[in-house]
Design an enzyme around this catalytic site. Structure first.
Site, PDB file in Angstrom:
ATOM      1  CG  HIS A  55       0.900   3.883   5.466  1.00  0.00           C
ATOM      2  ND1 HIS A  55       0.739   2.476   5.461  1.00  0.00           N
ATOM      3  CD2 HIS A  55       1.167   4.279   6.609  1.00  0.00           C
ATOM      4  CE1 HIS A  55       0.742   2.224   6.730  1.00  0.00           C
ATOM      5  NE2 HIS A  55       0.920   3.201   7.519  1.00  0.00           N
ATOM      6  CD  GLU A  57       1.845   1.379   0.190  1.00  0.00           C
ATOM      7  OE1 GLU A  57       1.746   0.230   0.312  1.00  0.00           O
ATOM      8  OE2 GLU A  57       2.115   2.405   1.041  1.00  0.00           O
ATOM      9  CB  CYS A  85      -0.944  -2.054   5.428  1.00  0.00           C
ATOM     10  SG  CYS A  85      -1.416  -0.545   5.247  1.00  0.00           S
ATOM     11  CB  CYS A  88      -1.862   0.908   1.454  1.00  0.00           C
ATOM     12  SG  CYS A  88      -1.125   2.283   2.330  1.00  0.00           S
TER      13      CYS A  88
END
Length: 151
Positions: A55, A57, A85, A88
């Site tokens: 992801h 992040e 999410c 993260c």
């Protein structure tokens, strides 16, 4: 849409999100800022890297930690185009990021103001300051357009 310009870090995160879309990835971008300087930028690459943890992040946190030579990102800001999410949000807490700015809310997968609300849990050992809605229209339009093209 607001009439004032977006802060430069959010504009950079949106640019990263556009780069993700150009690669066929879900258009989410993130940048990490330390002392007013962008030290890391990334976009989603789970499909490209065959890595469900890739992801924006997570990738930005990894790059910032390498740049600073420290696993603690004390005093750093994370600017991201979508509400993080649970994975993260956990990484944000572990990295000790001081401030989180995100553009669009994610009622289905977000874990900051929705779902697990990671930073509100007693087990969360670090809670960043959280600011939402900065660049929300731009980020949401980018996501909607991306998914509309795939239907």
């Amino acid at each position: 849409m607001n009439s004032w310009p977006l802060p430069a870090p959010m504009q950079a995160a949106l640019d990263a999100a556009r780069a993700a879309a150009a690669c066929g990835e879900v258009p989410i971008g993130a940048v990490i800022v330390k002392d007013g300087v962008v030290i890391a930028a990334a976009h989603n690459t789970p499909r490209t890297d065959h890595d469900p943890t890739a992801h924006a992040e997570i990738l930005a946190i990894r790059a910032a930690a390498r740049a600073l030579g420290d696993e603690r990102l004390t005093g750093c800001e994370l600017w991201v185009t979508l509400e993080p999410c649970a994975m993260c949000a956990g990484a944000i807490a572990h990295a000790r990021i001081a401030r989180l700015y995100y553009a669009a809310s994610d009622p289905k997968g977000g874990a900051v103001e929705h779902g697990a609300r990671v930073f509100d849990q007693p087990q969360c050992l670090h809670r960043p300051e959280v600011y939402s809605g900065i660049g929300e229209t731009e980020a949401a339009d980018l996501l909607r357009g991306f998914f509309r093209e795939r239907r």
